[in-house]
Motif scaffolding. Structure first.
Motif, short mmCIF file in Angstrom:
data_model
loop_
_atom_site.label_atom_id
_atom_site.label_comp_id
_atom_site.label_asym_id
_atom_site.label_seq_id
_atom_site.Cartn_x
_atom_site.Cartn_y
_atom_site.Cartn_z
N GLU A 1 0.82 -1.21 0.00
CA GLU A 1 0.00 0.00 0.00
C GLU A 1 0.86 1.27 0.00
O GLU A 1 0.59 2.21 -0.73
CB GLU A 1 -0.92 0.02 1.22
CG GLU A 1 -2.11 -0.92 1.13
CD GLU A 1 -3.24 -0.36 0.28
OE1 GLU A 1 -3.14 0.80 -0.16
OE2 GLU A 1 -4.21 -1.08 0.06
N LEU A 2 1.90 1.28 0.84
CA LEU A 2 2.74 2.47 0.93
C LEU A 2 3.48 2.73 -0.37
O LEU A 2 3.74 3.88 -0.73
CB LEU A 2 3.74 2.32 2.08
CG LEU A 2 3.14 2.31 3.49
CD1 LEU A 2 4.21 1.99 4.52
CD2 LEU A 2 2.46 3.64 3.80
N GLU A 3 3.83 1.68 -1.08
CA GLU A 3 4.52 1.84 -2.36
C GLU A 3 3.54 2.17 -3.49
O GLU A 3 3.86 2.95 -4.39
CB GLU A 3 5.31 0.58 -2.69
CG GLU A 3 6.49 0.35 -1.76
CD GLU A 3 7.21 -0.95 -2.03
OE1 GLU A 3 8.34 -1.10 -1.54
OE2 GLU A 3 6.63 -1.83 -2.71
N ARG A 4 2.38 1.57 -3.43
CA ARG A 4 1.39 1.76 -4.50
C ARG A 4 0.70 3.11 -4.39
O ARG A 4 0.42 3.77 -5.40
CB ARG A 4 0.35 0.64 -4.42
CG ARG A 4 -0.78 0.72 -5.42
CD ARG A 4 -1.71 -0.46 -5.22
NE ARG A 4 -2.83 -0.43 -6.14
CZ ARG A 4 -3.97 0.22 -5.91
NH1 ARG A 4 -4.11 0.90 -4.78
NH2 ARG A 4 -4.96 0.19 -6.78
N GLN A 5 0.39 3.54 -3.16
CA GLN A 5 -0.31 4.79 -2.94
C GLN A 5 0.29 5.46 -1.70
O GLN A 5 -0.23 5.32 -0.59
CB GLN A 5 -1.81 4.56 -2.75
CG GLN A 5 -2.63 5.83 -2.75
CD GLN A 5 -4.12 5.56 -2.67
OE1 GLN A 5 -4.56 4.41 -2.77
NE2 GLN A 5 -4.91 6.60 -2.47
N SER B 1 7.08 6.93 3.77
CA SER B 1 7.37 5.99 2.69
C SER B 1 7.73 4.63 3.29
O SER B 1 8.17 4.53 4.45
CB SER B 1 8.54 6.49 1.84
OG SER B 1 9.74 6.49 2.59
N ALA B 2 7.56 3.59 2.51
CA ALA B 2 7.81 2.25 3.02
C ALA B 2 9.24 2.09 3.52
O ALA B 2 9.48 1.51 4.58
CB ALA B 2 7.51 1.22 1.94
N ASP B 3 10.19 2.62 2.78
CA ASP B 3 11.59 2.43 3.13
C ASP B 3 12.01 3.20 4.38
O ASP B 3 13.04 2.89 4.98
CB ASP B 3 12.49 2.83 1.96
CG ASP B 3 12.40 1.84 0.81
OD1 ASP B 3 11.99 0.68 1.05
OD2 ASP B 3 12.73 2.21 -0.33
N VAL C 1 11.42 2.15 11.08
CA VAL C 1 11.09 2.80 12.35
C VAL C 1 10.16 1.91 13.16
O VAL C 1 10.37 1.70 14.37
CB VAL C 1 10.43 4.18 12.09
CG1 VAL C 1 9.79 4.73 13.36
CG2 VAL C 1 11.46 5.16 11.55
N LEU C 2 9.14 1.37 12.52
CA LEU C 2 8.20 0.49 13.23
C LEU C 2 8.89 -0.77 13.72
O LEU C 2 8.63 -1.23 14.84
CB LEU C 2 7.03 0.15 12.32
CG LEU C 2 6.19 1.33 11.81
CD1 LEU C 2 5.04 0.82 10.95
CD2 LEU C 2 5.68 2.17 12.96
#
Length: 216
Positions: free
Chosen positions: A151-155, A163-165, A170-171
Motif C-alpha cells: 500500500e505504501l509503495e502503491r499509494q 514511505s515504506a523504506d 522505524v516500526l
C-alpha cells in the motif's frame, strides 16, 4: 501478492438467506476457496466502525464485483467501504491519536523510571495506533500488515517520512526494542501531521505530559 499457496475469497450477497440453498455454504473452506454467504442488510454494515467485525474492512478495499443483480447496489455498498468518510476519518484519527499518545507516554515514562522491559511492551502497542492515525489522516483504511508495504509503495501517504523504506524500519525498531529516541522521532512526525489536519486539540489536552514525548 500471489504466492505458491493462492486461494480466492468470495462473498455471495443474498436478499434473504432463507430463500437460497447457498446459505448452507456459508464459511465453506477449501485449499482454493474461502466462501462467505451474507445477507444484503448484514453486508451493508460488515466491517464498519463499532462492529465486532470491523477488522474485515480492509478485505473490501480492493475487492471486485463479479456479478451484481441489484442494479449496482452491491457495488455502491462496496465503494462506501473502500475509504473512510470525512466524519469517520476525523473521528478515527482523533480517537487513535489519543490512544497513541497515551501508549507512547506510558512507554516513555517506564523508560524514564528504569523499567525498560515494561516500556518496550507499551512501545509495541503504539504501533497499531500510529498506523491507524496515519491512514485515517488520509481517509484510508489501515491495511493488513501483509499489505502494508504494498500500500505504501502503491499509494504513498505523501510525506517521505511515511514511505515504506523509511516508516517500516522505524516500526520494526520500536517493535524490536522500543528505542525511546525512535519513538520520539515518530511522534514528532505524527504530531506535525495531526496538527496540520486540525487535531491540535487532542494533543494539547495532554498539556505538559507531551514534553516527555518530545525530549528525553
Amino acid at each position: 501478492m500471489p504466492t505458491g499457496h493462492p486461494d480466492y475469497d468470495l462473498h455471495v450477497i443474498l436478499r434473504d438467506r432463507h430463500d437460497s440453498e447457498l446459505a448452507g455454504l456459508d464459511w465453506f473452506r477449501s485449499a482454493h476457496l474461502d466462501l462467505v454467504v451474507i445477507e444484503l442488510a448484514e453486508f451493508r454494515v460488515r466491517g464498519m466502525p463499532g462492529r465486532p467485525d470491523h477488522f474485515a474492512r480492509y478485505s473490501y478495499v480492493h475487492a471486485e464485483v463479479l456479478l451484481d443483480r441489484l442494479d449496482g447496489t452491491v457495488a455502491r455498498i462496496l465503494d462506501e467501504k473502500r475509504t473512510l468518510g470525512a466524519d469517520e476519518a476525523r473521528d478515527a484519527a482523533a480517537g487513535r491519536l489519543d490512544a497513541y499518545v497515551n501508549q507512547a507516554y506510558r512507554s516513555l515514562k517506564s523508560y524514564r523510571d528504569g523499567r525498560p522491559g515494561l516500556g518496550h511492551l507499551d512501545a509495541a502497542e503504539t504501533v497499531p495506533h500510529a498506523l491507524e492515525v496515519l491512514f485515517a489522516l488520509h481517509r484510508r483504511v489501515r491495511p493488513y500488515n501483509k499489505y502494508l508495504r504494498w500500500e505504501l509503495e502503491r499509494q504513498p501517504l505523501g510525506d517521505l517520512r511515511w514511505s515504506a523504506d523509511r516508516l517500516l524500519p522505524v516500526l520494526r525498531r520500536i517493535l524490536g526494542d522500543g528505542d525511546p529516541s525512535t519513538q520520539r522521532a515518530l511522534f514528532a512526525g505524527i504530531e506535525g501531521a495531526a496538527r496540520d489536519a486540525g487535531h491540535g486539540g487532542v494533543l494539547d489536552a495532554w498539556g505538559a505530559d507531551l514534553d516527555l514525548l518530545r525530549h528525553s
